[in-house]
Write a protein that holds these residues in place. Structure first.
Motif, short mmCIF file in Angstrom:
data_model
loop_
_atom_site.label_atom_id
_atom_site.label_comp_id
_atom_site.label_asym_id
_atom_site.label_seq_id
_atom_site.Cartn_x
_atom_site.Cartn_y
_atom_site.Cartn_z
N ASP A 6 39.67 100.63 48.11
CA ASP A 6 39.22 100.73 49.49
C ASP A 6 37.71 100.95 49.57
O ASP A 6 37.12 101.65 48.77
N VAL A 7 37.11 100.34 50.59
CA VAL A 7 35.69 100.60 50.88
C VAL A 7 35.61 101.91 51.64
O VAL A 7 36.41 102.16 52.54
N PRO A 8 34.66 102.77 51.32
CA PRO A 8 34.56 104.03 52.08
C PRO A 8 34.40 103.79 53.57
O PRO A 8 33.68 102.88 53.99
N VAL A 9 35.07 104.60 54.36
CA VAL A 9 34.97 104.48 55.81
C VAL A 9 33.95 105.47 56.37
O VAL A 9 33.51 105.34 57.51
N SER A 27 40.13 106.93 53.04
CA SER A 27 41.22 106.85 54.01
C SER A 27 41.52 108.30 54.41
O SER A 27 40.98 109.23 53.81
N PRO A 28 42.38 108.50 55.40
CA PRO A 28 42.71 109.88 55.77
C PRO A 28 43.28 110.70 54.61
O PRO A 28 43.15 111.93 54.60
N ASP A 29 43.87 110.03 53.62
CA ASP A 29 44.52 110.74 52.52
C ASP A 29 43.74 110.69 51.21
O ASP A 29 44.14 111.33 50.24
N LEU A 62 40.85 117.89 46.58
CA LEU A 62 40.19 116.60 46.44
C LEU A 62 41.10 115.66 45.67
O LEU A 62 41.93 116.09 44.88
N VAL A 63 40.89 114.35 45.90
CA VAL A 63 41.61 113.36 45.10
C VAL A 63 40.78 112.98 43.88
O VAL A 63 41.31 112.83 42.78
N TYR A 64 39.47 112.83 44.07
CA TYR A 64 38.57 112.47 42.97
C TYR A 64 37.29 113.31 43.04
O TYR A 64 36.89 113.76 44.12
N GLY A 65 36.66 113.50 41.89
CA GLY A 65 35.39 114.20 41.83
C GLY A 65 34.47 113.54 40.83
O GLY A 65 34.93 112.95 39.85
#
Length: 225
Positions: A6-9, A27-29, A62-65
């Motif tokens: 995904d492209v950052p929103v 995304s929201p998640d 967080l999902v990623y760092g």
């Protein structure tokens, strides 16, 4: 940097999270945070930054760092620790460097699902210093594909740079709409191609077009406002 398509929103500055310099919304998640450090060495500042990212991912905050370091950071951080962090995430605890062994001991002392967290945290080098601007040049090259006139890439970069400074001061948040208005204000036209910036620009123009008129079925024509 992250295994997401995904492209950052949206982009935050100074998020006050684990990677408080930059927050990326995919995304929201799905979100990621980046901690940026210049001249980083094997010291308390390193462990404070890296521990915060790994623990935030471990605890589901967080999902990623990502720990983004300047090229003037020590080689043990840029190379040895970056490689060992990836190996630890793969379940390999053998043949680690001295700094990698120290990281492993720190994680074992903290407990929890730290090994899975290491799979989502990384260390990367960003070459954006005056003596080494490789990543700035790469960013400008990318902007050539965004601008309708590729000669405006430098102007687009300068507009983004100036606005980024204000974003940091305001602890603000960038969205696609904001960036489009920013570039349009400086007379920079987006290339007509199938990528998010172009699609958003087309949508904005379409909304403006239909908002300036309305149709009456009886009259069978559009009336301008």
């Amino acid at each position: 940097w992250f295994p997401v398509s995904d492209v950052p929103v949206a982009v935050w500055a100074e998020s006050e999270g684990a990677g408080d310099d930059v927050r990326l919304e995919f995304s929201p998640d799905i979100s990621a945070e980046v901690q940026a450090k210049k001249g980083l060495k094997r010291n308390a500042k390193l462990w404070e930054a890296l521990d915060a990212l790994i623990m935030a991912v471990r605890d589901g905050q967080l999902v990623y760092g990502m720990l983004a370091v300047a090229p003037d950071s020590s080689g043990t951080v840029r190379e040895d620790l970056a490689k060992d962090l990836e190996r630890i995430g793969q379940g390999r605890h053998d043949n680690l460097s001295g700094i990698g062994t120290e990281l492993l001991k720190r994680l074992q002392g903290r407990g929890g699902a730290w090994e899975q967290a290491c799979q989502r945290v990384g260390i990367c080098v960003v070459n954006a210093l005056k003596v080494n601007e490789a990543d700035i040049k790469a960013a400008k090259e990318s902007l050539r594909w965004v601008c309708a006139d590729d000669r405006q890439a430098d102007a687009a970069w300068n507009a983004l740079y100036v606005d980024a400074v204000q974003l940091i001061q305001q602890r603000g948040r960038w969205t696609m709409d904001h960036l489009l208005r920013l570039l349009q204000r400086d007379g920079i036209t987006i290339r007509d191609a199938d990528f998010p910036a172009s699609i958003a620009s087309k949508l904005a123009n379409w909304v403006c077009l239909i908002s300036n008129s309305f149709a009456l079925p009886v009259v069978r024509k559009r009336l301008l406002l």
